[in-house]
Design an enzyme around this catalytic site. Structure first.
Site, PDB file in Angstrom:
ATOM      1  N   THR A 264       0.808  -1.220   0.000  1.00 43.22           N
ATOM      2  CA  THR A 264       0.000   0.000   0.000  1.00 43.22           C
ATOM      3  C   THR A 264       0.839   1.267   0.000  1.00 43.22           C
ATOM      4  O   THR A 264       1.820   1.349   0.728  1.00 43.22           O
ATOM      5  CB  THR A 264      -0.910   0.063   1.252  1.00 43.22           C
ATOM      6  OG1 THR A 264      -1.710  -1.112   1.323  1.00 43.22           O
ATOM      7  CG2 THR A 264      -1.828   1.274   1.216  1.00 43.22           C
ATOM      8  N   VAL A 293     -10.665  -8.299  -0.306  1.00 39.93           N
ATOM      9  CA  VAL A 293     -10.407  -6.873  -0.152  1.00 39.93           C
ATOM     10  C   VAL A 293      -9.712  -6.674   1.191  1.00 39.93           C
ATOM     11  O   VAL A 293     -10.136  -7.225   2.201  1.00 39.93           O
ATOM     12  CB  VAL A 293     -11.716  -6.048  -0.196  1.00 39.93           C
ATOM     13  CG1 VAL A 293     -11.431  -4.577   0.098  1.00 39.93           C
ATOM     14  CG2 VAL A 293     -12.393  -6.203  -1.554  1.00 39.93           C
ATOM     15  N   GLY A 294      -8.648  -5.882   1.187  1.00 41.58           N
ATOM     16  CA  GLY A 294      -7.908  -5.627   2.416  1.00 41.58           C
ATOM     17  C   GLY A 294      -8.314  -4.331   3.085  1.00 41.58           C
ATOM     18  O   GLY A 294      -9.427  -3.822   2.909  1.00 41.58           O
ATOM     19  N   ASP A 295      -7.384  -3.757   3.824  1.00 38.71           N
ATOM     20  CA  ASP A 295      -7.680  -2.578   4.635  1.00 38.71           C
ATOM     21  C   ASP A 295      -7.615  -1.271   3.862  1.00 38.71           C
ATOM     22  O   ASP A 295      -8.226  -0.271   4.256  1.00 38.71           O
ATOM     23  CB  ASP A 295      -6.719  -2.504   5.823  1.00 38.71           C
ATOM     24  CG  ASP A 295      -5.258  -2.355   5.380  1.00 38.71           C
ATOM     25  OD1 ASP A 295      -4.889  -2.956   4.344  1.00 38.71           O
ATOM     26  OD2 ASP A 295      -4.486  -1.674   6.066  1.00 38.71           O
ATOM     27  N   THR A 315      -0.339   0.617   6.709  1.00 41.92           N
ATOM     28  CA  THR A 315       0.094  -0.319   5.669  1.00 41.92           C
ATOM     29  C   THR A 315       0.518  -1.610   6.340  1.00 41.92           C
ATOM     30  O   THR A 315       1.005  -1.599   7.469  1.00 41.92           O
ATOM     31  CB  THR A 315       1.262   0.268   4.852  1.00 41.92           C
ATOM     32  OG1 THR A 315       1.651  -0.668   3.838  1.00 41.92           O
ATOM     33  CG2 THR A 315       2.459   0.579   5.726  1.00 41.92           C
ATOM     34  N   GLY A 316       0.321  -2.730   5.650  1.00 34.45           N
ATOM     35  CA  GLY A 316       0.741  -3.994   6.249  1.00 34.45           C
ATOM     36  C   GLY A 316      -0.214  -5.125   5.933  1.00 34.45           C
ATOM     37  O   GLY A 316      -0.841  -5.159   4.863  1.00 34.45           O
ATOM     38  N   ASP A 317      -0.353  -6.035   6.873  1.00 35.83           N
ATOM     39  CA  ASP A 317      -1.219  -7.192   6.715  1.00 35.83           C
ATOM     40  C   ASP A 317      -2.665  -6.744   6.861  1.00 35.83           C
ATOM     41  O   ASP A 317      -3.224  -6.711   7.953  1.00 35.83           O
ATOM     42  CB  ASP A 317      -0.868  -8.241   7.774  1.00 35.83           C
ATOM     43  CG  ASP A 317      -1.673  -9.523   7.599  1.00 35.83           C
ATOM     44  OD1 ASP A 317      -2.556  -9.555   6.721  1.00 35.83           O
ATOM     45  OD2 ASP A 317      -1.418 -10.482   8.347  1.00 35.83           O
ATOM     46  N   GLY A 318      -3.264  -6.403   5.734  1.00 36.72           N
ATOM     47  CA  GLY A 318      -4.588  -5.804   5.749  1.00 36.72           C
ATOM     48  C   GLY A 318      -5.672  -6.665   6.339  1.00 36.72           C
ATOM     49  O   GLY A 318      -6.612  -6.162   6.953  1.00 36.72           O
TER      50      GLY A 318
END
Length: 411
Positions: A264, A293-295, A315-318
């Site tokens: 991201t 879909v992520g964060d 940002t990261g593991d959504g």
């Protein structure tokens, strides 16, 4: 001569006799005289002297606060800050922000075009077309824009066949009453708004997908299915066993976070009037199940903005981070009086309390332009800041060690 002295003594005696009882003569000091005169004047106008003294004290305190804010604004705003070492995106956003004095009316343009730059450059293969293929080899895009003046949000998720994800998100914000459009519906909307369709698959992303298939689809995001997702590709069917949360999250985060898997760009722009916009763009997690879909396009997860307080991006593991709305958490911590440094610490530690194996980072900026970042699950986290202090300043923060003992601090 004796007659004159006798006359003066008589006059003095008469004067003392006519003074009201209880009065005595005392030579006033200059201070006492001033205060007495002021009191009489104020009293004659029908006002008490005490409120006027209180007003003077309050005015001094207000001036002190304004001076502090003015000093911060003068040196730190306008500003652009974004996740990771995406300097070209930051440079374009900063150039756009400076097109008007103090960045006024340019914050939305700055974040949209800054993130668009990253989409066009395919930043590290995790933003824009041609990266992070899903299980079918396709690339889809997620993006969001948020206006801190009124909480308006425009977002797209699972966007197919359109390269300009955050520009489409802006159209959702400005041309509809919706917050998010997804999948083929988002694509149809983009086409109606004049965007050109194009394949998001490149030879590089196709090769990436073929390599993953050749390695028995490892890693992937499946669990508790047959055949064993640790050994082979699907199609899968449900496995009749209880869910094991630890294995679920371990499988979900087997891909390593870092410069090639952070997924991201999150960007914040603030002008001298403290008007804030945030933007995000990503092509999601590599090897994801189609439809995931992520964060990033979720308000409060990928980013959050409030002109009264500040903003944050994550940002990261959504899949894990979106459960905790870390951007909203950081902004609300600042609203409660915490510094940006304390706010990002609260957001990261809240997640660590439940997931020791996650990886991610949060940046928070208050409305005056003071900022901080915190991270976990990787050695360090770089980000870029441009402000009147210095343009294109790349900063790096050391992440919390993975053996961190978590002490969750409330808002």
């Amino acid at each position: 001569m004796l007659k004159i002295c006798f006359w003066l003594i008589c006059c003095a005696a008469v004067s003392m006799a006519v003074l009201p009882s209880g009065w005595s003569y005392k030579k006033p000091s200059s201070t006492t005289t001033t205060t007495s005169t002021s009191a009489k004047t104020t009293s004659a106008r029908g006002f008490s002297t005490k409120p006027s003294f209180t007003t003077v004290a309050t005015t001094k305190q207000m001036r002190s606060a304004v001076t502090t804010q003015s000093s911060g604004s003068g040196s730190l705003l306008p500003m652009v800050i974004n996740t990771w070492n995406f300097r070209d995106a930051n440079a374009l956003a900063w150039r756009i922000l400076k097109q008007s004095e103090g960045g006024l009316r340019q914050t939305r343009n700055a974040v949209v075009e800054g993130c668009t730059k990253c989409e066009q450059m395919q930043c590290d293969g995790t933003v824009g077309y041609g990266g992070s293929p899903d299980e079918l080899g396709d690339t889809t895009l997620d993006a969001m824009v948020m206006d801190g003046s009124n909480m308006d949000v425009g977002a797209v998720a699972g966007l197919i066949g359109i390269k300009d994800a955050i520009r489409v998100a802006r159209f959702v914000l400005e041309r509809t009453s919706h917050t998010m459009l997804v999948g083929q519906g988002a694509t149809n909307f983009a086409v109606a708004m004049g965007f050109r369709t194009d394949s998001l698959v490149t030879p590089e992303s196709r090769a990436m997908w073929q390599q993953w298939k050749a390695e028995n689809c490892q890693p992937n995001f499946w669990h508790n299915v047959n055949p064993d997702p640790k050994l082979s590709c699907g199609p899968y069917v449900p496995k009749a066993t209880p869910l094991t949360r630890w294995k679920e999250d371990r499988a979900r985060t087997e891909y390593k976070m870092g410069q090639q898997h952070h997924d991201t760009i999150g960007m914040i722009a603030i002008d001298v009037d403290h008007h804030i916009h945030t933007g995000t763009s990503t092509n999601g997690a590599r090897n994801k199940i189609p439809g995931r879909v992520g964060d990033s396009p979720i308000a409060g997860a990928g980013s959050y903005a409030d002109n009264e307080v500040g903003a944050a991006v994550a940002t990261g593991d959504g899949d894990i981070m979106m459960r905790f709305l870390p951007s909203l958490l950081a902004v609300e911590a600042m609203r409660a009086g915490k510094t940006p440094e304390a706010a990002v610490d609260v957001a990261i530690r809240r997640i660590i309390n439940y997931h020791k194996d996650f990886s991610g980072a949060v940046i928070a900026v208050n409305r005056l332009g003071n900022y901080a970042a915190a991270c976990y699950g990787m050695p360090e986290f770089p980000f870029v800041v441009s402000s009147p202090v210095q343009a294109m300043l790349v900063k790096t923060v050391k992440c919390l060690p993975t053996e961190t003992v978590v002490s969750v601090v409330g808002l």
